[in-house]
Design a protein around this motif. Structure first.
Motif, PDB file in Angstrom:
ATOM      1  N   ILE A  47      -1.937   3.462  -3.340  1.00 52.57           N
ATOM      2  CA  ILE A  47      -1.324   2.771  -4.490  1.00 52.57           C
ATOM      3  C   ILE A  47      -1.987   1.408  -4.660  1.00 52.57           C
ATOM      4  CG2 ILE A  47       0.808   1.820  -5.406  1.00 52.57           C
ATOM      5  CD1 ILE A  47       2.313   3.922  -3.785  1.00 52.57           C
ATOM      6  N   VAL A  59      -4.958   0.456  -3.736  1.00 50.04           N
ATOM      7  CA  VAL A  59      -6.312   0.612  -4.269  1.00 50.04           C
ATOM      8  C   VAL A  59      -6.252   0.931  -5.758  1.00 50.04           C
ATOM      9  CG1 VAL A  59      -8.374   2.036  -4.153  1.00 50.04           C
ATOM     10  CG2 VAL A  59      -7.302   1.262  -2.067  1.00 50.04           C
ATOM     11  N   GLY A  60      -5.232   1.714  -6.159  1.00 53.55           N
ATOM     12  CA  GLY A  60      -5.077   2.013  -7.582  1.00 53.55           C
ATOM     13  C   GLY A  60      -4.874   0.749  -8.395  1.00 53.55           C
ATOM     14  N   PHE A  61      -4.063  -0.171  -7.877  1.00 60.67           N
ATOM     15  CA  PHE A  61      -3.850  -1.433  -8.581  1.00 60.67           C
ATOM     16  C   PHE A  61      -5.158  -2.215  -8.690  1.00 60.67           C
ATOM     17  CE2 PHE A  61       0.782  -1.046  -7.620  1.00 60.67           C
ATOM     18  CZ  PHE A  61       1.226  -1.220  -8.915  1.00 60.67           C
ATOM     19  N   PHE A 118      -8.104  -0.984  -8.617  1.00 57.88           N
ATOM     20  CA  PHE A 118      -8.972  -0.263  -9.550  1.00 57.88           C
ATOM     21  C   PHE A 118      -8.569  -0.568 -10.983  1.00 57.88           C
ATOM     22  CE2 PHE A 118      -9.817   3.713 -11.957  1.00 57.88           C
ATOM     23  CZ  PHE A 118     -11.196   3.640 -11.933  1.00 57.88           C
ATOM     24  N   MET A 126       8.399   7.798  -7.400  1.00 57.70           N
ATOM     25  CA  MET A 126       8.044   7.147  -6.146  1.00 57.70           C
ATOM     26  C   MET A 126       9.287   6.815  -5.341  1.00 57.70           C
ATOM     27  SD  MET A 126       5.440   3.967  -6.121  1.00 57.70           S
ATOM     28  CE  MET A 126       4.048   4.708  -6.913  1.00 57.70           C
ATOM     29  N   VAL A 166       1.884   9.113  -7.028  1.00 59.17           N
ATOM     30  CA  VAL A 166       0.630   8.357  -6.965  1.00 59.17           C
ATOM     31  C   VAL A 166      -0.470   9.080  -7.741  1.00 59.17           C
ATOM     32  CG1 VAL A 166      -1.070   7.368  -5.427  1.00 59.17           C
ATOM     33  CG2 VAL A 166       1.302   7.390  -4.781  1.00 59.17           C
ATOM     34  N   PHE A 192       0.019   8.231 -11.195  1.00 56.07           N
ATOM     35  CA  PHE A 192      -0.387   6.836 -11.401  1.00 56.07           C
ATOM     36  C   PHE A 192      -1.886   6.760 -11.685  1.00 56.07           C
ATOM     37  CE2 PHE A 192      -1.627   2.825  -9.011  1.00 56.07           C
ATOM     38  CZ  PHE A 192      -1.334   1.983 -10.056  1.00 56.07           C
ATOM     39  N   TYR A 193      -2.661   7.424 -10.855  1.00 62.21           N
ATOM     40  CA  TYR A 193      -4.115   7.361 -11.030  1.00 62.21           C
ATOM     41  C   TYR A 193      -4.540   8.032 -12.330  1.00 62.21           C
ATOM     42  CZ  TYR A 193      -5.784   5.371  -6.656  1.00 62.21           C
ATOM     43  OH  TYR A 193      -6.104   4.518  -5.649  1.00 62.21           O
ATOM     44  N   LEU A 219      -4.019   5.819 -15.089  1.00 72.94           N
ATOM     45  CA  LEU A 219      -5.037   4.770 -15.143  1.00 72.94           C
ATOM     46  C   LEU A 219      -6.309   5.258 -15.829  1.00 72.94           C
ATOM     47  CD1 LEU A 219      -4.940   3.151 -11.594  1.00 72.94           C
ATOM     48  CD2 LEU A 219      -4.003   2.269 -13.707  1.00 72.94           C
ATOM     49  N   THR A 240      -8.925   0.322 -18.494  1.00 71.31           N
ATOM     50  CA  THR A 240      -9.947   0.425 -17.465  1.00 71.31           C
ATOM     51  C   THR A 240     -11.012   1.439 -17.846  1.00 71.31           C
ATOM     52  OG1 THR A 240      -8.778   2.124 -16.299  1.00 71.31           O
ATOM     53  CG2 THR A 240      -8.292  -0.136 -15.690  1.00 71.31           C
ATOM     54  N   TYR A 299      -1.719  -5.144 -16.966  1.00 69.72           N
ATOM     55  CA  TYR A 299      -2.895  -4.435 -17.438  1.00 69.72           C
ATOM     56  C   TYR A 299      -2.588  -3.430 -18.533  1.00 69.72           C
ATOM     57  CZ  TYR A 299      -0.863  -1.441 -13.977  1.00 69.72           C
ATOM     58  OH  TYR A 299       0.009  -0.715 -13.253  1.00 69.72           O
TER      59      TYR A 299
END
Lengths: 528, 255, 150
Positions: free
Chosen positions: A212, A214-216, A218, B18, B45, B48-49, B52, B121, B166
């Motif tokens: 998590i 590392v996700g932040f 990233f 989570m 998670v 989450f990715y 992103l 991103t 973000y």
């Protein structure tokens, strides 16, 4: 001295590809062990493999320490060295240049940890056969060594990679094989199974927290490369995404490193795992997680950020102190010697974290020196433990009574390592504790110095109980099979014991390693 | 306020999952339930990715239409991105590349939650998508980070309840993505494939953990006859007490 | 088992399993330039075998593909993957640098092609092997499900 490896010993291909081969060799051999029919053959192969990794680690250390003259000589000879600049080896996996590709990046800190892991791994492999043969069923022995090599490769991978997500993958490679290895202790004691399960749940939560985080990072930077973070994060000071990522990563890695109070998985896992596994894990696993923590605290993030300084003062230092006091107390009240040693491990992690939380070159190198010394002494203690388990089948204080007379060689080495753990002069533990004391005084943390002394007094008590039973009590254990541990076990044990004495007399070699490592990480942070 | 909540739909789902997962894995006594909680936690998670990696207005990171003509045989890289987690996104039969990108819908709707997603991103798709077009080891790949860092929203000055700096508005994210697509000479906008690849790896790790965990539970059941954590603990304590008594008795007998 | 039971299941499975296996290989060999690849293909392949085991019994599946074979398959997959990386070292490149696999002139892409196909094949072996190993590990532990339990 160590440069002679580059100029005389190592072939060109080994110098050029030492970084990936260090990790790939054990990984490949681990899978190939599936096809090996006998456990003894698997043992020999794993000694050779870990030895090869040790060789590659020495090459990397030599490269990192090499001066420009040596490097120029290598370049003249047409040997590819992958030096990014002096002191940093960078290897692009698949030829994809970082930050796009995965990078193996070795500086003084990695080189030190890699040397430690591969050295302990090799010694542990040598000593493993008698205890593995006694504790693991014959048809599973080759797979056991396979799992061990996977774990070894994972730990080496964590220490070598320069990519944040790749670190997670290696962390989990080592962790998952560790759960399996711990659970294999069920042949001797079924409590290994719940211990392994709890370790699995806690370890997975820790690793997921890390992901998590590392996700932040990233999300904030768009990169996964640690060196890239170093360059990008200073622009984002005060950014809450980065701070959240920082918090998640510290908790996740702290869990893996058994930072108090996230250490609950450790005592049972160490106490019930097969003796060989405990020896290897105690000397390497938490150390590697601690390395990752240091890497993130000082290279990826930098002590220059206010939020990080605050976390040093208000989070890591108090937790380190708490570990040193609370877990030393817990160690005093254990009746099982392995649990005593396991709790003491958590306390020692506290010492290392205390050094790290000083955030100075002096403090971090003291912490790293203690990290190395602790690997040597705990490795030795658990090796002697393994010998006792093998010959007397007992791990309680009662079983230890009188062993000093019936197994003098084993127990003398045990005593040397125990004295080193306490921090008696002329042993390795004294050197690192002294250095920690000096570092805390220099920083003005006199209360921390007091805690170090107090915790060492507790160490005198809990190790003293064991030593008293060993040398001054009449034997009580009726299950006497053999008197002395087998020679195969005694040799690595004495190597570690003598290493403790040697460092106690002359700490210059590990001290230089730790000092260079601390300068490498703090220097990087200081440039920003 | 409502817009603030709706625009972050994915993140609310992630946080809820989570917390649910963590709570289950701590509170449940049944070991299987603990593993289930752990899996829910990990799944959040993954989500989450994937969130992103979503670029508003972007399609699955597979070269389509005109882009394909320019990059023959490209797309080696993203094959790993089509893992199970991404299955919902990954239909390659989506819109063919529109010649005029402005006419494409600006806000992509996530099929799982029905919420518009924005993500700043966006990594330059060209560098990620066309490994063949770039010589490996050759460092003419544009550094990704400079632009991305500039995409970061500045931290809010008043520092109030804004939890995720973000998250830009869907429109801005899409505009950025389109802008990048134009720069990188691609005709379509693609989502960032990198998080998909990462999460495929994380899924494999999760599967391995789950398998080891289940195997441990099987062994625990064989050894203890139960899979309740508290019962296992009680059995252990009872056995330890009995052993101690037996040893004490033996010691007294010997004395 | 009573052959009269589950006739429909058996017939459907008999037609489905070859198709599933075939589809696994379709996904595998299109994986280098379109969606797909070793991971998915490995899982699909394993699903075909697991379906076979569920319908025709674990014991007959064990005869078809013994556990020692699945374990070896998984290991062979990893060895293949790592072997490609080491092959690249011999070709003068970095670890896993596909471009160096074949001794081809600058700008050649055949190395990339061969590399990714072999890697994906390694992943296929690894995933299929480990999935089946995991399945056998659990299925072999309990008594087989009897007809009455359906």
């Amino acid at each position: 001295m160590i440069e002679s490896i580059l100029t005389h010993l190592a072939p060109a291909w080994a110098i050029a590809h030492a970084a990936p081969l260090l990790v790939v060799a054990p990984l490949v051999v681990a899978t190939a062990l599936v096809f090996v029919p006998s456990g003894r053959l698997a043992w020999l192969i794993s000694i050779l493999t870990t030895g090869a990794s040790l060789f590659f680690a020495l090459i990397l250390l030599a490269l990192v320490q090499a001066d420009t003259v040596t490097l120029a000589a290598l370049a003249d000879a047409g040997i590819q060295t992958n030096m990014l600049r002096e002191g940093v080896v960078s290897y692009a996996i698949g030829g994809w240049a970082p930050p796009v590709g995965i990078e193996f990046r070795i500086d003084a800190l990695n080189a030190m940890i890699l040397l430690l892991v591969t050295f302990i791994g090799t010694l542990a492999s040598v000593f493993s056969w008698p205890t593995v043969n006694a504790e693991i069923r014959t048809e599973k022995q080759n797979l056991f060594y396979g799992a061990y090599l996977v774990c070894f490769a994972g730990l080496a991978g964590v220490a070598i990679t320069g990519d944040a997500f790749n670190l997670f993958v290696f962390l989990e490679i080592s962790s998952i094989s560790t759960y399996v290895l711990v659970a294999l202790g069920a042949g001797r004691d079924r409590r290994a199974l719940p211990a392994a399960f709890n370790y699995l749940v806690m370890g997975t939560i820790g690793a997921t927290f890390y992901v998590i985080g590392v996700g932040f990072l990233f999300a904030a930077t768009g990169t996964l490369n640690m060196a890239d973070y170093t360059a990008l994060l200073p622009e984002l000071v005060g950014n809450r995404t980065v701070q959240a990522g920082f918090a998640f990563i510290i908790i996740g890695l702290g869990l893996k490193a058994a930072m108090w109070p996230l250490h609950q998985w450790l005592p049972n896992a160490y106490a019930y795992a097969p003796s060989f596994v405990t020896t290897f894990l105690a000397a390497t696993a938490t150390k590697v997680a601690l390395y990752a923590l240091i890497r993130f605290l000082f290279t990826v993030f930098s002590p220059a950020y206010t939020f990080e300084t605050a976390s040093f003062d208000w989070l890591i230092a108090p937790l380190a102190i708490a570990a040193m006091v609370a877990c030393s107390f817990q160690a005093v009240f254990q009746t099982d010697v392995r649990r005593t040693l396991a709790y003491s491990s958590v306390a020692q992690v506290g010492y290392m974290l205390l050094g790290v939380s000083l955030a100075s070159v002096f403090g971090v190198s003291a912490g790293l020196l203690h990290l190395m010394n602790h690997a040597l002494m705990k490795g030795g203690l658990f090796m002697a433990m393994a010998g006792i388990v093998l010959t007397y089948q007992g791990t309680t204080l009662r079983d230890f009574a009188g062993l000093g007379r019936s197994a003098p060689w084993t127990m003398t080495a045990f005593a040397i390592c125990a004295l080193s753990l306490i921090g008696v002069p002329l042993t390795a533990g004294f050197q690192s504790k002294l250095m920690l004391l000096q570092a805390t005084f220099t920083a003005g943390w006199w209360w921390a110095s007091g805690v170090i002394v107090f915790s060492s007094v507790l160490a005198v008590i809990y190790m003293g109980r064991i030593l008293e039973a060993v040398f001054f009590k009449a034997p009580e254990n009726p299950r006497k099979v053999r008197k002395e541990a087998p020679l195969l076990l005694l040799i690595p044990l004495w190597v570690l014991a003598l290493a403790n004495l040697w460092i106690g007399l002359d700490a210059s070699f590990p001290y230089d390693l730790a000092r260079n490592a601390a300068e490498a990480v703090i220097g990087v942070g200081g440039q920003q | 306020m409502l817009e603030f909540i709706l625009a972050r739909g994915n993140y609310w789902v992630i946080v809820a999952l989570m917390m649910t997962g963590l709570y289950i894995s701590f509170s449940a006594q049944n070991l299987i339930k603990r593993l289930v909680g752990l899996s829910v936690f990990q799944t959040s998670v993954f989500l989450f990715y994937i969130t992103l990696g979503k670029v508003a207005g972007g399609t699955a990171p597979i070269l389509i239409g005109e882009d394909l003509a320019g990059h023959h045989g490209a797309g080696h890289e993203e094959d790993a991105a089509h893992g199970t987690a991404a299955a919902g996104h990954e239909a390659p039969v989506e819109t063919p590349a529109a010649p005029h990108v402005e006419t494409e819908p600006v806000v992509e709707v996530d099929p799982e939650t029905g919420e518009p997603i924005a993500d700043p991103t966006a990594i330059d798709p060209a560098a990620e998508l066309a490994p063949d077009a770039v010589d490996p080891g050759h460092s003419d790949i544009p550094p990704l980070q400079g632009e991305d860092a500039s995409l970061m929203g500045e931290p809010l000055e008043d520092g109030v309840t804004e939890t995720s700096d973000y998250v830009l508005s869907g429109h801005d994210g899409a505009a950025d993505a389109l802008h990048q697509a134009a720069e990188s000479s691609l005709h379509s906008v693609y989502s960032n494939p990198l998080p998909h690849v990462l999460i495929l790896t994380a899924i494999v790790v999760g599967v391995a953990t789950l398998a080891v965990g289940l195997a441990l539970i099987v062994r625990i059941r064989e050894a203890y006859g139960t899979i309740e954590a508290d019962e296992v603990r009680n059995i252990d304590i009872d056995v330890a007490l009995e052993e101690e008594e037996a040893e004490d008795a033996a010691a007294e007998g010997a004395a | 088992m009573n052959p009269d039971h589950h006739v429909i299941l058996r017939v459907v499975a008999k037609t489905l399993i070859p198709l599933i296996t075939l589809y696994a290989f379709y996904v595998q060999f299109h994986g280098d330039y379109s969606p797909g690849g070793g991971f998915q293909a490995g899982v699909i392949f394993a699903v075909g075998i697991i379906l076979y085991a569920l319908i025709f019994g674990v014991s007959s599946a064990l005869r078809l593909i013994p556990p020692s074979f699945t374990r070896g398959l998984a290991a062979a997959g990893v060895l293949l993957y790592a072997g490609v990386g080491i092959w690249a070292l011999f070709g003068g490149g970095n670890y896993l640098e596909y471009g160096a696999l074949l001794d081809e002139p600058e700008g050649g892409h055949h190395g990339q092609h061969i590399g990714i196909i072999l890697i994906e094949l390694g992943v296929l072996f690894g995933v299929a092997g480990s999935m089946l190993t995991i399945f056998y590990a659990f299925a072999g532990r309990v008594a087989e499900i009897s007809d009455e339990d359906w």
